[in-house]
Design an enzyme around this catalytic site. Sequence first.
Site, PDB file in Angstrom:
ATOM      1  N   LYS A   1     -14.011  43.884  10.981  1.00 23.70           N
ATOM      2  CA  LYS A   1     -14.161  45.545  10.513  1.00 23.70           C
ATOM      3  C   LYS A   1     -13.062  45.438   9.513  1.00 23.70           C
ATOM      4  CE  LYS A   1     -14.141  46.760  14.926  1.00 23.70           C
ATOM      5  NZ  LYS A   1     -13.935  45.083  16.122  1.00 23.70           N
ATOM      6  N   THR A   2     -12.097  45.627  10.124  1.00 22.44           N
ATOM      7  CA  THR A   2     -10.692  45.278   8.861  1.00 22.44           C
ATOM      8  C   THR A   2     -10.290  45.163   7.969  1.00 22.44           C
ATOM      9  OG1 THR A   2      -9.333  45.847  11.990  1.00 22.44           O
ATOM     10  CG2 THR A   2      -8.406  45.852   9.513  1.00 22.44           C
TER      11      THR A   2
ATOM     12  N   ARG B   1      -7.877  38.200  21.563  1.00 23.93           N
ATOM     13  CA  ARG B   1      -6.640  38.262  20.942  1.00 23.93           C
ATOM     14  C   ARG B   1      -6.002  37.118  20.049  1.00 23.93           C
ATOM     15  NH1 ARG B   1      -7.732  42.267  18.262  1.00 23.93           N
ATOM     16  NH2 ARG B   1      -8.700  42.930  20.089  1.00 23.93           N
TER      17      ARG B   1
ATOM     18  N   GLN C   1     -13.667  48.451  22.873  1.00 22.46           N
ATOM     19  CA  GLN C   1     -12.247  48.662  22.708  1.00 22.46           C
ATOM     20  C   GLN C   1     -11.380  49.642  22.489  1.00 22.46           C
ATOM     21  OE1 GLN C   1     -10.754  45.454  19.832  1.00 22.46           O
ATOM     22  NE2 GLN C   1     -11.862  44.969  18.925  1.00 22.46           N
TER      23      GLN C   1
ATOM     24  N   ASP D   1      -9.790  52.813  10.695  1.00 25.66           N
ATOM     25  CA  ASP D   1     -10.246  52.348  11.542  1.00 25.66           C
ATOM     26  C   ASP D   1      -9.825  52.491  12.770  1.00 25.66           C
ATOM     27  OD1 ASP D   1      -9.953  49.164  11.963  1.00 25.66           O
ATOM     28  OD2 ASP D   1      -8.380  48.781  11.551  1.00 25.66           O
ATOM     29  N   GLU D   2     -10.475  51.765  13.943  1.00 24.89           N
ATOM     30  CA  GLU D   2     -10.196  51.905  15.575  1.00 24.89           C
ATOM     31  C   GLU D   2     -10.714  53.260  15.419  1.00 24.89           C
ATOM     32  OE1 GLU D   2      -9.131  49.429  17.027  1.00 24.89           O
ATOM     33  OE2 GLU D   2      -7.526  48.161  15.830  1.00 24.89           O
TER      34      GLU D   2
HETATM   35  P1  ATP Z   1     -10.468  44.065  16.258  1.00 26.48           P
HETATM   36  O1  ATP Z   1     -12.164  44.617  16.311  1.00 26.48           O
HETATM   37  O2  ATP Z   1      -9.695  42.833  17.177  1.00 26.48           O
HETATM   38  O3  ATP Z   1      -9.747  44.900  15.117  1.00 26.48           O
HETATM   39  P2  ATP Z   1     -11.765  43.252  13.782  1.00 26.48           P
HETATM   40  O4  ATP Z   1     -13.006  43.442  14.035  1.00 26.48           O
HETATM   41  O5  ATP Z   1     -10.792  43.958  12.745  1.00 26.48           O
HETATM   42  O6  ATP Z   1     -10.764  42.920  15.189  1.00 26.48           O
HETATM   43  P3  ATP Z   1     -10.559  41.503  11.126  1.00 26.48           P
HETATM   44  O7  ATP Z   1      -9.517  41.421  12.123  1.00 26.48           O
HETATM   45  O8  ATP Z   1     -11.017  42.126  10.339  1.00 26.48           O
HETATM   46  O9  ATP Z   1     -12.053  41.808  12.913  1.00 26.48           O
HETATM   47  O10 ATP Z   1     -11.196  40.398  11.674  1.00 26.48           O
HETATM   48  C1  ATP Z   1     -10.856  38.621  12.637  1.00 26.48           C
HETATM   49  C2  ATP Z   1     -10.672  37.848  11.711  1.00 26.48           C
HETATM   50  O11 ATP Z   1     -11.593  37.082  11.072  1.00 26.48           O
HETATM   51  C3  ATP Z   1      -9.273  37.563  10.835  1.00 26.48           C
HETATM   52  O12 ATP Z   1      -8.744  36.655  10.838  1.00 26.48           O
HETATM   53  C4  ATP Z   1     -10.366  38.198   9.615  1.00 26.48           C
HETATM   54  O13 ATP Z   1      -9.305  37.000   8.203  1.00 26.48           O
HETATM   55  C5  ATP Z   1     -11.507  36.810   9.395  1.00 26.48           C
HETATM   56  N1  ATP Z   1     -12.640  36.723   9.103  1.00 26.48           N
HETATM   57  C6  ATP Z   1     -13.439  37.757   8.937  1.00 26.48           C
HETATM   58  N2  ATP Z   1     -14.525  38.443   8.586  1.00 26.48           N
HETATM   59  C7  ATP Z   1     -14.687  36.623   7.832  1.00 26.48           C
HETATM   60  C8  ATP Z   1     -15.183  36.127   6.904  1.00 26.48           C
HETATM   61  N3  ATP Z   1     -16.437  36.378   6.754  1.00 26.48           N
HETATM   62  N4  ATP Z   1     -15.223  34.898   6.787  1.00 26.48           N
HETATM   63  C9  ATP Z   1     -13.964  33.673   7.155  1.00 26.48           C
HETATM   64  N5  ATP Z   1     -12.717  34.961   8.135  1.00 26.48           N
HETATM   65  C10 ATP Z   1     -13.282  35.946   8.619  1.00 26.48           C
HETATM   66 MG    MG Z   2      -9.323  45.366  13.164  1.00 26.61          MG
END
Ligand code: ATP
Ligand code: MG
Length: 726
Positions: free
Chosen positions: A38-39, A610, A254, A223-224
């Site tokens: 997402k981020t 995490r 979350q 975000d969030e």
């Molecule tokens: P959270 O809910 O904990 O905030 P999030 O959904 O925001 O998580 P991110 O932090 O953006 O997730 O990504 C999680 C991990 O996965 C990061 O290390 C990111 O670089 C990796 N990632 C995300 N998308 C891809 C992708 N398409 N290919 C490879 N790695 C990815």
């Molecule tokens: Mg995130």
Amino acid sequence: MVLMHIFNIFKNLNEKQREAIEILHCNLLILAGAGSGKTKVLIHRIAWLLSVKNCLPHSIIAVTFTNKAANEIRYRIKNLIDINTNNIWIGTFHGLAHRLLRMHYIEANLPKDFHVIDNDDQLKLLKKIIKSLNINEKKWTAQKAMWFINNKKDLGLRPNKIKIYNNLLTTTWLKIYKTYQEICDRSGLVDFSELLLRAYELWLNQPYILNQYRKRFTNVLIDEFQDTNSIQYAWIYLLANNNSNIMIVGDDDQSIYSWRGAKIENIQRFLQDFPNVITIRLEQNYRSTKNILKSANHLISYNKNRMGKNLWTNKKIGEPISIYSALNEFDEALFVKNNIKTWENKGGKLKDCAILYRNNTQSRVLEDILLQNSISYQIYNGQRFFERKEIKDAIAYLRLISNRNDDAAFERIINTPTRGIGEQTLNIIRKIANENKITLWKATNKILNKNTVTHYIISSLKRFTELINSLESNTTNMPLHIQTHKIIHDSGLFMMYQKEQNENSKTRIENLKELITSTYQFALKINIYNKNLIPLQEFLSYSTLGIIENKQNTTQNSVKLMTLHSAKGLEFPLVFIVGMEEGIFPTKMSWNENIQLEEERRLAYVGITRAMYKLILTYTEVRSLYGKKVYYQPSRFINELPKECIKKIKKINILSNQIQCNYLNKEINNNYYNYYKIGQYIQHPTFGKGIIINLIGDGKNIKLQIKFSKNNIKWLVAIYSNIKKI
Ligand code: ATP
Ligand code: MG
């Protein structure tokens, strides 16, 4: 060039993520579980808007949950497309509201030099107000008053909008709220909740300003979103004005800040309140192994109130989750330490390990064991640099010099260092201030002009006001860091800590020096912030808001310790969650309340997700709490993990030397006062033989002043000093 940017932006993204980045002319909800990118999507979308869609940096506003995340986003955008990101507004809701209020302070009805106060200052101010109103402070505590006020502000309610049902409860809180707000307004003080409310009211009451921003921010990204509160939602709603330009990113599983007013239902409200919303679900998790993800999914499925998701990963199965039942908190900490050592021995880095816990107090034993074993660690979001006593003292001088009406700063330093102005004199000043509805500084001047108090009081107060006035006139045109340096010296703060001559005061002096460095670095960067303000005011605000980085929060190769709440949004290869016990996590308070229990479970979900490769959970059979031994059952969350994904670790060497040694240490801790006495001779490995000449503190933290040979006198913390009685 553009082609290269497109390549960088879309490289390694899945189809859904790409869709989320490219979609236009709609409001967008990215609803997805942990670690699904997402981020990442939010960051890449900004890069895409800038480099492919040629949007101006000026047109983008992005809201993050922490300042650290804001810095990270700026950094990553720059890395992707190498564009100057200074003109993008990226920050927390509080940071952005502050920025807005600085630019429009006149319309927001604030003085130019208004000062942001943190929770600690707010609490102190409230304590004094409750006292001065002659309200029973045991029943009507400052803490509860703070909750009441902040909660009302988060709901957008000023005192005159609160309904009174003629009951004592609301009328008393209201009285405190009113008085508090009057004092803040008089003194130019703005608390965190006030920042949000003022910023909201600014747009609500000044349509031409709102329109300016509606035209400007054609791209809004948040975000969030699951942890936004009512006033934040309302602020975004005002800005949106039926336009289709908002992207919110969130995960209902979350949402962990309802105790601070966050509304999980804001995600659903978004779907109803905003036109033309498209929802994109990201379902692939890129962070964790299969075992970790399966465990997290299984655990969260025990919650009833969910929007529902289907998260999968094609990562390896990975190791099972280790679960260790420790004898007590020392055994638990030793187990964690041993695992970190093994990790290091296998080539892992310390900075890739995180230890998460439910309450801040749980870090103490862990810190001791890490220290004893020379494992470098860092408390993330612990007592922050700008919250330290000595820094707050120094900042209070800077504040009062910049704004004499700042009552909170006045109270803090009028007798620090001591200058013979006691509580009685202060009460006289407070009374006059209250009666005349003026600030403490003005009340002091009134006393000085009237000469109605003793000569002694007059001369002490005069010395104080003259000091402040001269500090200002002698330093106004100096660069910020020289000004800070001079103020810390001339106010007597340096001297005060130098005189104390113990380990604590040494650290405090080091911190004061670090503050000077920090002002220097800030002045160098100032052009990226608000150019309208003088550096001192700007520095003060940014330090309270936590926007300024200092040595303490820069990355080092050290283990990170933090609460589960602070771990939101982060990821680490190796994660420990300690204290998995009923009554600690979930907290006892949540046992009877399903809503609270579900929030605790979401917190467990945040914690588990995490971890990237390895997750270790620990619980203790018995733990000391406030000096008593308390027996615990393992957390129900452990039972909610799928059996096939976990591995219970047996206690092998229950009474290994190390543990025995720690037991012994603990017994000694409990008896430190009897164990060391003034006049006792000791032996130190480096300084040799010495005699205890003074001791302060108690229990574990006892410090000994020891005279070694050749008049070498030192303060040592007993537990870390390796001394032996002889
Ligand atoms: P959270 O809910 O904990 O905030 P999030 O959904 O925001 O998580 P991110 O932090 O953006 O997730 O990504 C999680 C991990 O996965 C990061 O290390 C990111 O670089 C990796 N990632 C995300 N998308 C891809 C992708 N398409 N290919 C490879 N790695 C990815
Ligand atoms: Mg995130």
